[in-house]
Design an enzyme around this catalytic site. Sequence first.
Site, short mmCIF file in Angstrom:
data_model
loop_
_atom_site.label_atom_id
_atom_site.label_comp_id
_atom_site.label_asym_id
_atom_site.label_seq_id
_atom_site.Cartn_x
_atom_site.Cartn_y
_atom_site.Cartn_z
N LYS A 1 -1.64 11.14 6.56
CA LYS A 1 -1.23 10.05 7.45
C LYS A 1 -0.47 8.98 6.67
O LYS A 1 0.59 8.50 7.08
CB LYS A 1 -2.47 9.46 8.13
CG LYS A 1 -2.24 8.21 8.96
CD LYS A 1 -2.59 6.93 8.22
CE LYS A 1 -4.06 6.83 7.88
NZ LYS A 1 -4.40 5.55 7.20
N LYS B 1 0.83 -1.21 0.00
CA LYS B 1 0.00 0.00 0.00
C LYS B 1 0.87 1.26 0.00
O LYS B 1 0.51 2.28 -0.60
CB LYS B 1 -0.94 0.00 1.20
CG LYS B 1 -1.91 1.19 1.24
CD LYS B 1 -2.80 1.25 0.02
CE LYS B 1 -3.69 2.50 0.01
NZ LYS B 1 -4.74 2.47 1.05
#
Length: 293
Positions: A245, A177
């Site tokens: 984030k 990811k």
Amino acid sequence: MKDLTKDSVIGFIGTGVMGQSMALHLLDSGFPLVVYNRTKEKALKLIQNGAKWADTPKKVAEVSDIVITIVGYPSDVDEIYLGESGILHHLKQGSIAIDMTTSSPRLAEKIYTCGVDKGVFTLDAPVSGGDIGAKEARLSIMVGGDREPFETVKPLLDLLGTNVVYQGKTGAGQHTKMCNQITIASNMMGVSEALLYAKKSGLDPNNVLKSITSGAAGSWSLSNLVPRMIEEDYAPGFYVKHFIKDLKIALDSAREMDIKTPGLELALSLYEDLALKGEENSGTQALIKLLEA
């Protein structure tokens, strides 16, 4: 480890922009579903469609064979899995927990170790595809962990996405990811600059899209987010604050491996500036507003 059957109780924690659609697909497929979200209102549609409500993650864990989580931040993941009332302390032995949050590879490893101690199988399985992919069950799901629990839950994951890939040991899903987010980071700068260029040069942005989306410049962001940017639709398919984030996790991981990522660093700084201008709850396509200012 229990086999996956239509009687397997699925716990689902995190029913936000993406989680609600994902959970609905599981309900529509006939699985018994127990849900929890910090804001109950965001779970009402699921409850109205037959899901049972649990007041805490602990209560979800106590009645579930498989728990899926997709929450906001690594700190949320840590609390839900490892806190005093964390799900790993209350799942039955042989249960499977799947964290689909984009989180830290190191945290995934920590959760795996705790799961082994408790007799619980854990997988890190972050997703890509945004709100559209979640609604249409076309997510890309990248999975890390032991192979056996992955094979057990793959039919479940296939209900949520069209591209479910086993990446390897624990943490591999999160590392994959990060590769995804690093790619998107520079791409979002590129598509924003291209749209600004099209506007300033007097071109019709929609006609420009017709020419470049099917060529070498084509990308998911170009096809799916630039039309929103043209319409000045900045509603979140994926929040700016969550992208920040992710980029911070990616940058920390890259630095641990002594990798230079100038595009990632620039994108992070631009999105942090965008958040400071009050756009943290906008979608990532709002980056164009920073360049137009």
